[in-house]
Design a protein around this motif. Sequence first.
Motif, PDB file in Angstrom:
ATOM      1  N   ASN A 119       0.804  -1.222   0.000  1.00 42.77           N
ATOM      2  CA  ASN A 119       0.000   0.000   0.000  1.00 42.77           C
ATOM      3  C   ASN A 119       0.837   1.272   0.000  1.00 42.77           C
ATOM      4  O   ASN A 119       0.292   2.385  -0.028  1.00 42.77           O
ATOM      5  CB  ASN A 119      -0.943   0.007   1.210  1.00 42.77           C
ATOM      6  N   THR A 120       2.154   1.120   0.036  1.00 39.15           N
ATOM      7  CA  THR A 120       3.036   2.281  -0.050  1.00 39.15           C
ATOM      8  C   THR A 120       3.043   2.775  -1.496  1.00 39.15           C
ATOM      9  O   THR A 120       3.139   1.963  -2.431  1.00 39.15           O
ATOM     10  CB  THR A 120       4.465   1.904   0.389  1.00 39.15           C
ATOM     11  N   SER A 121       2.944   4.077  -1.683  1.00 35.19           N
ATOM     12  CA  SER A 121       2.914   4.621  -3.051  1.00 35.19           C
ATOM     13  C   SER A 121       4.165   4.211  -3.821  1.00 35.19           C
ATOM     14  O   SER A 121       5.239   4.015  -3.231  1.00 35.19           O
ATOM     15  CB  SER A 121       2.813   6.143  -3.013  1.00 35.19           C
ATOM     16  N   HIS A 122       4.014   4.091  -5.108  1.00 32.03           N
ATOM     17  CA  HIS A 122       5.107   3.619  -5.947  1.00 32.03           C
ATOM     18  C   HIS A 122       6.358   4.485  -5.786  1.00 32.03           C
ATOM     19  O   HIS A 122       7.472   3.955  -5.628  1.00 32.03           O
ATOM     20  CB  HIS A 122       4.671   3.594  -7.419  1.00 32.03           C
ATOM     21  N   GLN A 123       6.190   5.813  -5.826  1.00 30.24           N
ATOM     22  CA  GLN A 123       7.352   6.699  -5.750  1.00 30.24           C
ATOM     23  C   GLN A 123       8.045   6.614  -4.401  1.00 30.24           C
ATOM     24  O   GLN A 123       9.279   6.533  -4.326  1.00 30.24           O
ATOM     25  CB  GLN A 123       6.924   8.144  -6.010  1.00 30.24           C
ATOM     26  N   LEU A 124       7.240   6.586  -3.304  1.00 33.52           N
ATOM     27  CA  LEU A 124       7.838   6.476  -1.971  1.00 33.52           C
ATOM     28  C   LEU A 124       8.568   5.152  -1.828  1.00 33.52           C
ATOM     29  O   LEU A 124       9.660   5.086  -1.249  1.00 33.52           O
ATOM     30  CB  LEU A 124       6.768   6.620  -0.892  1.00 33.52           C
ATOM     31  N   TRP A 125       7.964   4.093  -2.364  1.00 31.74           N
ATOM     32  CA  TRP A 125       8.609   2.779  -2.281  1.00 31.74           C
ATOM     33  C   TRP A 125       9.945   2.768  -3.031  1.00 31.74           C
ATOM     34  O   TRP A 125      10.942   2.255  -2.526  1.00 31.74           O
ATOM     35  CB  TRP A 125       7.681   1.692  -2.827  1.00 31.74           C
ATOM     36  N   GLU A 126       9.959   3.354  -4.220  1.00 27.92           N
ATOM     37  CA  GLU A 126      11.196   3.413  -5.010  1.00 27.92           C
ATOM     38  C   GLU A 126      12.278   4.183  -4.257  1.00 27.92           C
ATOM     39  O   GLU A 126      13.463   3.827  -4.333  1.00 27.92           O
ATOM     40  CB  GLU A 126      10.917   4.091  -6.359  1.00 27.92           C
ATOM     41  N   ASP A 127      11.877   5.198  -3.536  1.00 29.34           N
ATOM     42  CA  ASP A 127      12.857   6.010  -2.800  1.00 29.34           C
ATOM     43  C   ASP A 127      13.349   5.291  -1.550  1.00 29.34           C
ATOM     44  O   ASP A 127      14.553   5.243  -1.281  1.00 29.34           O
ATOM     45  CB  ASP A 127      12.223   7.357  -2.401  1.00 29.34           C
ATOM     46  N   ILE A 128      12.412   4.732  -0.776  1.00 30.92           N
ATOM     47  CA  ILE A 128      12.792   4.152   0.513  1.00 30.92           C
ATOM     48  C   ILE A 128      13.600   2.864   0.338  1.00 30.92           C
ATOM     49  O   ILE A 128      14.463   2.536   1.160  1.00 30.92           O
ATOM     50  CB  ILE A 128      11.540   3.919   1.395  1.00 30.92           C
ATOM     51  N   ILE A 129      13.317   2.141  -0.734  1.00 25.03           N
ATOM     52  CA  ILE A 129      14.017   0.866  -0.954  1.00 25.03           C
ATOM     53  C   ILE A 129      15.488   1.080  -1.324  1.00 25.03           C
ATOM     54  O   ILE A 129      16.304   0.165  -1.239  1.00 25.03           O
ATOM     55  CB  ILE A 129      13.294   0.036  -2.053  1.00 25.03           C
ATOM     56  N   GLU A 130      15.827   2.300  -1.717  1.00 22.31           N
ATOM     57  CA  GLU A 130      17.212   2.614  -2.082  1.00 22.31           C
ATOM     58  C   GLU A 130      18.008   3.183  -0.918  1.00 22.31           C
ATOM     59  O   GLU A 130      19.196   3.483  -1.055  1.00 22.31           O
ATOM     60  CB  GLU A 130      17.235   3.603  -3.250  1.00 22.31           C
ATOM     61  N   THR A 131      17.381   3.324   0.243  1.00 20.25           N
ATOM     62  CA  THR A 131      18.102   3.843   1.407  1.00 20.25           C
ATOM     63  C   THR A 131      19.139   2.827   1.883  1.00 20.25           C
ATOM     64  O   THR A 131      19.036   1.627   1.593  1.00 20.25           O
ATOM     65  CB  THR A 131      17.141   4.161   2.566  1.00 20.25           C
ATOM     66  N   ASP A 132      20.127   3.305   2.616  1.00 20.37           N
ATOM     67  CA  ASP A 132      21.194   2.424   3.109  1.00 20.37           C
ATOM     68  C   ASP A 132      20.638   1.302   3.978  1.00 20.37           C
ATOM     69  O   ASP A 132      21.148   0.172   3.967  1.00 20.37           O
ATOM     70  CB  ASP A 132      22.207   3.238   3.918  1.00 20.37           C
ATOM     71  N   GLU A 133      19.578   1.603   4.734  1.00 23.50           N
ATOM     72  CA  GLU A 133      19.018   0.613   5.650  1.00 23.50           C
ATOM     73  C   GLU A 133      18.324  -0.531   4.910  1.00 23.50           C
ATOM     74  O   GLU A 133      18.360  -1.690   5.360  1.00 23.50           O
ATOM     75  CB  GLU A 133      18.001   1.273   6.596  1.00 23.50           C
ATOM     76  N   LEU A 134      17.695  -0.230   3.768  1.00 21.15           N
ATOM     77  CA  LEU A 134      16.834  -1.231   3.114  1.00 21.15           C
ATOM     78  C   LEU A 134      17.363  -1.776   1.793  1.00 21.15           C
ATOM     79  O   LEU A 134      16.849  -2.775   1.294  1.00 21.15           O
ATOM     80  CB  LEU A 134      15.435  -0.637   2.882  1.00 21.15           C
ATOM     81  N   ASN A 135      18.372  -1.140   1.252  1.00 18.51           N
ATOM     82  CA  ASN A 135      18.839  -1.544  -0.071  1.00 18.51           C
ATOM     83  C   ASN A 135      19.239  -3.018  -0.153  1.00 18.51           C
ATOM     84  O   ASN A 135      18.986  -3.692  -1.148  1.00 18.51           O
ATOM     85  CB  ASN A 135      20.013  -0.664  -0.505  1.00 18.51           C
ATOM     86  N   ARG A 136      19.835  -3.546   0.911  1.00 19.52           N
ATOM     87  CA  ARG A 136      20.286  -4.940   0.880  1.00 19.52           C
ATOM     88  C   ARG A 136      19.123  -5.936   0.928  1.00 19.52           C
ATOM     89  O   ARG A 136      19.298  -7.129   0.704  1.00 19.52           O
ATOM     90  CB  ARG A 136      21.260  -5.230   2.018  1.00 19.52           C
ATOM     91  N   TYR A 137      17.927  -5.444   1.262  1.00 21.34           N
ATOM     92  CA  TYR A 137      16.736  -6.303   1.304  1.00 21.34           C
ATOM     93  C   TYR A 137      15.839  -6.094   0.072  1.00 21.34           C
ATOM     94  O   TYR A 137      14.715  -6.585   0.036  1.00 21.34           O
ATOM     95  CB  TYR A 137      15.897  -6.019   2.555  1.00 21.34           C
ATOM     96  N   LYS A 138      16.331  -5.336  -0.887  1.00 18.08           N
ATOM     97  CA  LYS A 138      15.485  -4.881  -1.995  1.00 18.08           C
ATOM     98  C   LYS A 138      14.791  -6.023  -2.718  1.00 18.08           C
ATOM     99  O   LYS A 138      13.585  -5.974  -2.971  1.00 18.08           O
ATOM    100  CB  LYS A 138      16.329  -4.080  -2.986  1.00 18.08           C
TER     101      LYS A 138
END
Length: 537
Positions: A119-138
Amino acid sequence: MNKTGYTEVWNLDKLFSFGHNSRQFHDHIQQLEGKVSKLEEKLKAFNKISNINESSKVESIIQQIADIQINLSQANSYVTCLLAQNPKDQNAMNLRAVTFSTNARFESPLKRFQRIILNTSHQLWEDIIETDELNRYKFILDEWRKKAEILLSEEEERLVSDLMVDGYHAWGQLYHSLLGSIKVKLKINGESKELSVGQTINLRSHPNEDIRKTAHYEMEEIWKENEELFSQILNHIAGFRLEVYKHRGIDNVLREPLIENRLKEETLNAMWAVVSKYKKPFIHYLNEKAKMNGDKKMQSYNFWAPIGKSKQKIEYEDAVNFILEHFSHFGSELENFARQAFDSEWIEAEDRPNKSTVAFCAGFPVSGESRVFMTYGKRMTSVLTLAHELGHAFHNYSMKHVNGINRQYPLSIAETASTFSEQIILDAAIEKTDATEEKLFLLDEKLKRSVMNFMNIHSRFLFEKNFYEERKQGFVSPSRLNELMQDAIDEAYVGSFENASSHSWVWTPHYYLTRSPFYNFQYTFGYLFSLSLYAKS
């Protein structure tokens, strides 16, 4: 250096002492329940991802999920091992009910989190998934986002998970209990014996055709006597699955297994098209082997028959030393790992009654161990089964430094390391011998594995796909199941097989697995993938 005195019985006390009465295990479950409660509480207060600054909060939830999954895997594997060594262990069955319940409870917060990321908006998801905290779980998070698309409401999914414990998984457990309780009475060399299904299946590679044939037909009679009961179990498992699919709006029965195996249907269809195109050499092989036995067509009870006058009995100690020697030629890490598995009593191979029929490898990610289960039959087929399961164990070992969430790999990949290990042992054995008959015997063993993946596994896929389509219309009778099985065998083997077991839908446990629907094509995929990797090694 060769060693003597390898034990054929595993040690489970090193994992949790005192078996089904283990206080350690009960403490483990209690701690696990506490972790699930904490996850539930955290997700009650976290309904959506509002901005990119919540990446740390999302990572914290991911780590909690990973910790629960690893500890659940430890518990599930332990109970699986207890029931494999004694399918009638009532206390272990009670523990299975406990772990099923814990698994079901965990499913709810996990699916809730998957919905949140969906349910996270596409743009927010694209941004948050590239953060240092989450990128390795992409990769895994994107996969969860897609999986959430087919979920029902939170309430409905919770109900489904709860009903699965006694209305779905219980059918699968009943199947394994029944199969483990069956005894086969045979006369071997004038001596009356009462064998388990696993021990009887091992007779398929016996050098004496009369013994192979007797075992085959005796088993067929037992399946015929019990087909009504087994058909009910199979129909209820499939019926439950189809009902859930219907409510989720899934019409294609392959959708879930394809998602779970990270495959497109086009890829699967392409694989089977290629397999079908290149079956001719194996048809020729089957026909030639049939002639060697004085038959026009390959008789199913002769398929696993050895060719030539090879030394048939391979003692367990010799098998272990052979595997270690030839694993060492591939790499010291593989050899050292296998040696640790044998020295640490990770292997249950004893040939005794009252064991489960299914060979497997169970991973214990908390303690960084594995356990291998089989019934060793003193023949090359058993040596290869042992190598196969050790391949799974090495795969577990190789993943131990990977973050818990990212350790999740599909069955199509899981069946690659195992098949690769078989190739090492077979090629080593062929290269080692100068005797023509011995080479012929080993080459036959290698060809049989190609036939299994190009033909037998194809027949399993065809049967299961056709069965599920018919099950949508209602209960499928035992006689119809036999017909579907026979049709699948005729198509997959291109008519080159005779007296096949039309009851193989009864004794093939993969049809009854409630956690892995359509567990068939993964073997062929893994086999072909492993061959390509092996050719490059």
